[in-house]
Design an enzyme around this catalytic site. Structure first.
Site, PDB file in Angstrom:
ATOM      1  N   LYS A  68       2.301  18.874  69.867  1.00  0.00           N
ATOM      2  CA  LYS A  68       0.994  18.441  69.348  1.00  0.00           C
ATOM      3  C   LYS A  68       0.468  17.258  70.158  1.00  0.00           C
ATOM      4  O   LYS A  68       1.200  16.594  70.888  1.00  0.00           O
ATOM      5  CB  LYS A  68       1.107  18.005  67.879  1.00  0.00           C
ATOM      6  CG  LYS A  68       1.443  19.108  66.893  1.00  0.00           C
ATOM      7  CD  LYS A  68       0.299  20.073  66.702  1.00  0.00           C
ATOM      8  CE  LYS A  68       0.622  21.089  65.620  1.00  0.00           C
ATOM      9  NZ  LYS A  68       1.698  22.003  66.035  1.00  0.00           N
ATOM     10  N   SER A  90      -1.537  27.083  67.497  1.00  0.00           N
ATOM     11  CA  SER A  90      -2.274  25.880  67.120  1.00  0.00           C
ATOM     12  C   SER A  90      -2.690  25.030  68.313  1.00  0.00           C
ATOM     13  O   SER A  90      -3.424  24.055  68.136  1.00  0.00           O
ATOM     14  CB  SER A  90      -1.445  25.027  66.151  1.00  0.00           C
ATOM     15  OG  SER A  90      -0.423  24.337  66.830  1.00  0.00           O
TER      16      SER A  90
END
Length: 228
Positions: free
Chosen positions: A186, A148
């Site tokens: 993230k 991701s």
């Protein structure tokens, strides 16, 4: 007065520093001195350190510095050793250059998700990291799992080098502990009273949480990648 083995060891360390700029490993010292275990090497190093002949540099991998040399090159009444590595080490040599202490051992805390959050394992081992990749502060490493963050150049199997901190600015890549049970890597964003953890892959959606559900555990400081 140093013992014969202490003489051999300090000369062997000196020789390796002159040749490579890096201290020999404990295994190399054990073999060079024909010792049965690494515990014997630890005892010799501790004795030399106590007598002020060598110094261990903290938080560094394989970092020993020779502070002074014994006045007599070989102990009285003892012939030079026949082991080639040690025989080379006891020969007179010029002053050593500064040791190359550019490697730091940092904790390796397991795997962290760059996809759906997974548990970040507590420290099990450590890994050597070039000091140039790290800035000031306390650091640890995590192995990246998932894809991701690939648009940020972070791939599955990379090692994220993380500086410990509990604060971060919007737009920084962080290790976030979610609901006190899962950790993920993230981009951090704050909007409308919420915390948003953004992936760097168009195939994944942002993760949105209440502020009390997310704790920053560090900021990305660098990456290591191994090619197989």
């Amino acid at each position: 007065m140093l013992t014969a083995k202490q003489h051999e060891l300090i000369r062997f360390i000196q020789q390796r520093l002159e040749e490579t700029g890096i201290s020999p490993s404990f295994e190399e010292m054990k073999e060079a001195l024909d010792l049965k275990s690494k515990s014997g090497v630890h005892r010799l190093i501790s004795a030399l350190e106590e007598r002020g002949f060598i110094r261990r540099l903290p938080n560094r991998a394989r970092a020993l510095e020779v502070i002074k040399q014994p006045e007599d090159v070989t102990p009285a009444g003892r012939s030079l050793p026949t082991n080639d590595a040690v025989a080379r080490a006891v020969s007179p040599a010029p002053a050593a250059p500064e040791p190359a202490n550019d490697v730091i051992e940092i904790p390796l805390h397991g795997r962290i998700a760059a996809g759906a959050p997974i548990e970040a394992l507590e420290g099990q081992t450590s890994m050597p990291v070039p000091a140039a990749l790290l800035g000031p502060g306390d650091h640890y490493a995590l192995e990246v799992s998932g894809d991701s963050m690939i648009e940020a150049g972070i791939f599955d199997g990379d090692y994220a080098l993380v500086r410990r901190t509990d604060t971060a600015r919007d737009g920084e890549i962080v290790v976030a502990l979610v609901r006190n049970e899962e950790a993920t890597l993230k981009y951090l964003r704050r909007e409308n009273g919420k915390v948003r953890l953004d992936p760097a892959n168009g195939m994944y959606d942002p993760q949105i949480y209440d502020p009390h559900e997310v704790v920053v555990q560090g900021k990305l400081a660098g990456l290591l990648r191994r090619y197989h």
